[in-house]
Write an enzyme that holds these catalytic residues in place. Structure first.
Site, PDB file in Angstrom:
ATOM      1  CB  SER A 121      -1.033  -0.071   1.231  1.00 55.35           C
ATOM      2  OG  SER A 121      -1.531   1.224   1.524  1.00 55.35           O
ATOM      3  CE1 TYR A 157      -3.787  -1.619   5.545  1.00 57.86           C
ATOM      4  CE2 TYR A 157      -3.298   0.607   5.016  1.00 57.86           C
ATOM      5  CZ  TYR A 157      -3.757  -0.741   4.707  1.00 57.86           C
ATOM      6  OH  TYR A 157      -3.845  -1.027   3.080  1.00 57.86           O
TER       7      TYR A 157
END
Ligand code: 8X3
Length: 257
Positions: free
Chosen positions: A142, A155
């Site tokens: 990501s 995250y």
């Protein structure tokens, strides 16, 4: 050689294939001519998608799998005849609390799925990928694996782990016939990512995309994955960062509000 003839009889495994980027990737790799093995915890969803692909003339199978369960991952690997491509897509975010109040249980869960899950499946399938003579491992990290933002630490830490796994594996297996590709998407609007992050709160989830003209779709990311995977085998796309035009960085997003 056309893409279809290059992929004939080749098997691509996609984790997290029950929705979003995973499901879209399974569809596009099937279109590219791969035999696609869809894995996810939700058996009904992957079976329905495999049946739909098969009915459309593609070759597809479904195997229910929790990537955090090592024994189940090993049994899955043993059940495969071959593996040419592994797309480590299973992952996700839970919570957006600041470091001061984030729940350690959420951090652990994110590390388990995004990092340990990717480690499990990659370790289990690496012998088959090497044996294929022309294997590809894709790690869906990501943009969160490359820069942090407020409320994102749990995250971001997990996706940094996934990025490091990909980078290190590439160093360690150089000389073997396996590519390691990292795809790092930015803002992607899927049916579940933001909803899961906000524990089912649809209103909060919708706010993530408020005023953004065109966030990426699951198909946009599947397209980049499929493109990278179908390059000639000597071409290794180390890292592909993909964002919507309206997003200049993790924290700089243009919104028409
Ligand atoms: C998703 C991108 O911005 O929500 O992987 O961290 S972000």
């Amino acid at each position: 050689m056309s893409t279809a003839s290059a992929t004939a009889n080749r098997t691509a495994v996609v984790t997290g294939a029950s929705s979003g980027i995973g499901a879209a990737t399974a569809r596009q790799l099937a279109d590219a001519g791969y035999h696609v093995v869809l894995t996810a915890r939700r058996k009904d969803r992957i079976e329905a998608l495999a049946a739909e692909l098969t009915a459309a003339g593609h070759s597809a199978a479904a195997h229910a799998l929790d990537v955090t369960d090592r024994a189940a991952v090993d049994a899955f690997a043993a059940s495969l005849d071959r593996c040419d491509v592994l797309v480590n897509n299973a992952g996700g975010a839970i919570g957006a609390e600041p470091v001061a109040t984030g729940d350690p249980a959420d951090w652990r869960t994110m590390y388990e799925v995004n990092v340990i899950g990717t480690l499990h499946v990659t370790q289990a399938l690496l012998p088959a990928l090497i044996a294929s003579g022309d294997g590809t491992v894709v790690v869906l990290s990501s943009t969160a694996g490359h820069a942090t933002y407020e409320g994102g630490a749990g995250y971001v830490a997990a996706k940094n782990g996934a990025r490091v796994l990909a980078e290190t594996l590439r160093l360690e297996i150089v000389g073997l016939p396996v590519r390691v590709i990292e795809i790092a998407p930015g803002m992607v609007k899927t049916e579940e990512f933001a909803k899961t992050r906000f524990r089912g709160d649809a209103e909060k989830a919708e706010k993530v995309y408020a005023g953004v003209a065109a966030p990426l779709t699951a198909d946009d990311v599947a397209d980049t994955i499929t493109w990278a995977v179908t390059r000639p085998s000597h071409v290794n796309i180390d890292l592909l960062v993909v964002r919507p035009r309206a997003q200049a960085s993790n924290t700089k997003v243009h919104r028409d509000l």
